[in-house]
Design a protein around this motif. Structure first.
Motif, PDB file in Angstrom:
ATOM      1  N   GLY A  79      44.913 -12.070 -21.163  1.00 29.29           N
ATOM      2  CA  GLY A  79      44.753 -11.052 -22.196  1.00 29.29           C
ATOM      3  C   GLY A  79      44.073  -9.808 -21.684  1.00 29.29           C
ATOM      4  O   GLY A  79      44.478  -8.684 -22.004  1.00 29.29           O
ATOM      5  N   PHE A  80      43.045  -9.975 -20.856  1.00 26.90           N
ATOM      6  CA  PHE A  80      42.310  -8.822 -20.349  1.00 26.90           C
ATOM      7  C   PHE A  80      42.980  -8.193 -19.131  1.00 26.90           C
ATOM      8  O   PHE A  80      42.553  -7.132 -18.678  1.00 26.90           O
ATOM      9  N   HIS A  81      44.012  -8.842 -18.617  1.00 26.30           N
ATOM     10  CA  HIS A  81      44.893  -8.168 -17.653  1.00 26.30           C
ATOM     11  C   HIS A  81      46.008  -7.421 -18.393  1.00 26.30           C
ATOM     12  O   HIS A  81      46.901  -6.857 -17.748  1.00 26.30           O
ATOM     13  N   PHE A  82      45.965  -7.466 -19.746  1.00 26.49           N
ATOM     14  CA  PHE A  82      46.942  -6.798 -20.596  1.00 26.49           C
ATOM     15  C   PHE A  82      48.339  -7.391 -20.426  1.00 26.49           C
ATOM     16  O   PHE A  82      49.354  -6.684 -20.545  1.00 26.49           O
ATOM     17  N   ASN A  83      48.383  -8.705 -20.185  1.00 27.27           N
ATOM     18  CA  ASN A  83      49.659  -9.385 -19.945  1.00 27.27           C
ATOM     19  C   ASN A  83      50.199 -10.125 -21.166  1.00 27.27           C
ATOM     20  O   ASN A  83      51.286 -10.700 -21.103  1.00 27.27           O
ATOM     21  N   LEU A  84      49.436 -10.132 -22.279  1.00 29.32           N
ATOM     22  CA  LEU A  84      49.889 -10.841 -23.468  1.00 29.32           C
ATOM     23  C   LEU A  84      50.580  -9.930 -24.474  1.00 29.32           C
ATOM     24  O   LEU A  84      51.216 -10.407 -25.404  1.00 29.32           O
ATOM     25  N   SER A  85      50.425  -8.625 -24.303  1.00 27.23           N
ATOM     26  CA  SER A  85      51.054  -7.671 -25.204  1.00 27.23           C
ATOM     27  C   SER A  85      51.146  -6.325 -24.508  1.00 27.23           C
ATOM     28  O   SER A  85      50.304  -5.982 -23.663  1.00 27.23           O
ATOM     29  N   ALA A  86      52.149  -5.546 -24.876  1.00 28.63           N
ATOM     30  CA  ALA A  86      52.276  -4.195 -24.336  1.00 28.63           C
ATOM     31  C   ALA A  86      51.151  -3.297 -24.832  1.00 28.63           C
ATOM     32  O   ALA A  86      50.844  -2.280 -24.212  1.00 28.63           O
ATOM     33  N   ASN A  87      50.546  -3.663 -25.948  1.00 29.44           N
ATOM     34  CA  ASN A  87      49.387  -2.938 -26.475  1.00 29.44           C
ATOM     35  C   ASN A  87      48.126  -3.541 -25.860  1.00 29.44           C
ATOM     36  O   ASN A  87      47.812  -4.711 -26.110  1.00 29.44           O
ATOM     37  N   PRO A  88      47.375  -2.783 -25.043  1.00 29.84           N
ATOM     38  CA  PRO A  88      46.227  -3.370 -24.330  1.00 29.84           C
ATOM     39  C   PRO A  88      45.193  -4.016 -25.249  1.00 29.84           C
ATOM     40  O   PRO A  88      44.712  -5.120 -24.955  1.00 29.84           O
ATOM     41  N   MET A  89      44.845  -3.355 -26.351  1.00 35.09           N
ATOM     42  CA  MET A  89      43.832  -3.931 -27.239  1.00 35.09           C
ATOM     43  C   MET A  89      44.351  -5.207 -27.900  1.00 35.09           C
ATOM     44  O   MET A  89      43.619  -6.183 -28.047  1.00 35.09           O
ATOM     45  N   ARG A  90      45.626  -5.208 -28.301  1.00 35.29           N
ATOM     46  CA  ARG A  90      46.192  -6.423 -28.901  1.00 35.29           C
ATOM     47  C   ARG A  90      46.189  -7.570 -27.892  1.00 35.29           C
ATOM     48  O   ARG A  90      45.919  -8.723 -28.245  1.00 35.29           O
ATOM     49  N   SER A  91      46.467  -7.250 -26.638  1.00 31.95           N
ATOM     50  CA  SER A  91      46.423  -8.268 -25.591  1.00 31.95           C
ATOM     51  C   SER A  91      45.022  -8.848 -25.462  1.00 31.95           C
ATOM     52  O   SER A  91      44.843 -10.064 -25.342  1.00 31.95           O
ATOM     53  N   CYS A  92      44.016  -7.978 -25.501  1.00 28.67           N
ATOM     54  CA  CYS A  92      42.623  -8.445 -25.409  1.00 28.67           C
ATOM     55  C   CYS A  92      42.248  -9.299 -26.614  1.00 28.67           C
ATOM     56  O   CYS A  92      41.567 -10.323 -26.466  1.00 28.67           O
ATOM     57  N   TYR A  93      42.687  -8.891 -27.800  1.00 28.95           N
ATOM     58  CA  TYR A  93      42.394  -9.676 -29.001  1.00 28.95           C
ATOM     59  C   TYR A  93      42.986 -11.085 -28.883  1.00 28.95           C
ATOM     60  O   TYR A  93      42.326 -12.082 -29.226  1.00 28.95           O
ATOM     61  N   LEU A  94      44.223 -11.175 -28.416  1.00 28.62           N
ATOM     62  CA  LEU A  94      44.846 -12.488 -28.242  1.00 28.62           C
ATOM     63  C   LEU A  94      44.078 -13.313 -27.214  1.00 28.62           C
ATOM     64  O   LEU A  94      43.867 -14.525 -27.398  1.00 28.62           O
ATOM     65  N   GLY A  95      43.646 -12.657 -26.128  1.00 30.70           N
ATOM     66  CA  GLY A  95      42.862 -13.355 -25.114  1.00 30.70           C
ATOM     67  C   GLY A  95      41.546 -13.864 -25.653  1.00 30.70           C
ATOM     68  O   GLY A  95      41.107 -14.979 -25.333  1.00 30.70           O
TER      69      GLY A  95
END
Length: 319
Positions: A79-95
């Motif tokens: 998530g904090f590599h921004f690999n879970l979503s194209a939106n960086p903050m959404r990726s972090c939230y999922l992580g």
């Protein structure tokens, strides 16, 4: 920048490998949750309905659940590599949402160190080297290294959440965003701990199954750093190791290809096996076999003191 014997391979990868897709991410999250919750539920059912002998026979289920719980931390990392979503903050939230299933593990504080780990990998400035190279025996590595690291990440997350606005790791996020993520991380920890407490209160046998699964996840996370970065003293300047057994790939969702991750951190972990195959086909590994561990059980030997976690740096300066 730290200079290594093995520079990034000159292999042209398909750009699609770097694109975060929410659908794939949700499938990986579902896989990790299933690996955690289904074996745990089955073990608890056996513990409540069968004899002690059958409960002992079913102990491997908590090992699987432990791997699933450890995978939650891997998802936080992704998530904090921004690999879970194209939106960086959404990726972090999922992580944050997934990794908070692992009690005490605050991925926001972890990634402050991890960002520098990638930037200064295997140099004296690498926070992982500074932390994990202190421990030289199997006992200290599986007991102290991960405990100290977890406390460090928790303290860092608390400081980022409630201290002055700072961005100490030069993350590609604003200081306000980092502070908000740290606060969300602490809130998620509280929520998950509350849900765990309620579930343990309501479900007989869950305390035993959860405690054993958590112990397995703790041990896995403790040895993982050494499996990835501890090498024999005869090996010069190794950036990282990849564990290539199919069982490792299933249990780690592809994050076991750690050398590929260091070369291509923007590729989601579940696509790293494809990157590895391309490097094999290009012949990059022909003279670098010691960077690979092909056997699942043998990969645990790197947690012993015979394999030091050491800096192998030609140049410790960064431009």
């Amino acid at each position: 920048m730290a200079s290594h014997l093995h520079p990034k391979p000159q292999v042209r990868l398909d750009r699609a490998l770097f694109k975060a897709r929410s659908g794939e991410s949700l499938l990986i999250i579902a896989y990790a949750l299933s690996l955690y919750l289904l074996p745990l539920a089955l073990f608890v059912w056996v513990a409540n309905t069968a004899s002690t002998l059958w409960t002992l026979v079913c102990l491997p289920l908590v090992v699987l659940a432990g791997y699933g719980l450890f995978l939650q931390a891997i998802l936080g990392h992704e998530g904090f590599h921004f690999n879970l979503s194209a939106n960086p903050m959404r990726s972090c939230y999922l992580g944050i949402a997934t990794s908070s299933l692992l009690p005490g593990f605050c991925v926001t504080g972890y990634f402050v160190d991890h960002w520098q780990h990638h930037r200064y990998s295997n140099s004296a400035k690498d926070p992982d080297y500074q932390l994990f190279s202190r421990y030289h025996t199997l006992a200290s590595r599986i007991t102290l290294s991960r405990l100290i690291a977890t406390l460090r990440y928790l303290q860092t997350t608390w400081r980022l959440a409630f201290g002055p606005l700072v961005n100490p790791s030069a993350l590609p996020l604003s200081s306000a965003q980092v502070q908000w993520l740290a606060r969300c991380n602490i809130a998620c920890q509280v929520v998950w701990l509350s849900l765990y407490g309620l579930a343990i209160w309501l479900v007989d046998g869950l305390l035993l199954g959860f405690s054993l699964s958590l112990a397995v996840a703790f041990l896995l996370s403790a040895v993982n750093a050494y499996q990835e970065h501890a090498f024999d003293t005869g090996h010069l300047l190794p950036p990282a190791r990849s564990r290539t057994s199919r069982l490792n790939t299933w249990l780690h969702a592809g994050s076991n290809f750690h050398l590929e991750h260091h070369f291509y951190p923007a590729v989601p972990c579940w696509r790293l096996p494809k990157v590895h195959r391309q490097l094999l086909e290009a012949g990059w590994y022909e003279s670098r076999q010691y960077l690979l561990e092909k056997h699942f059980v043998r990969s645990f030997r790197y947690a012993t003191g015979r394999h030091p976690y050491r800096t192998n740096t030609v140049n410790d300066t960064h431009p």
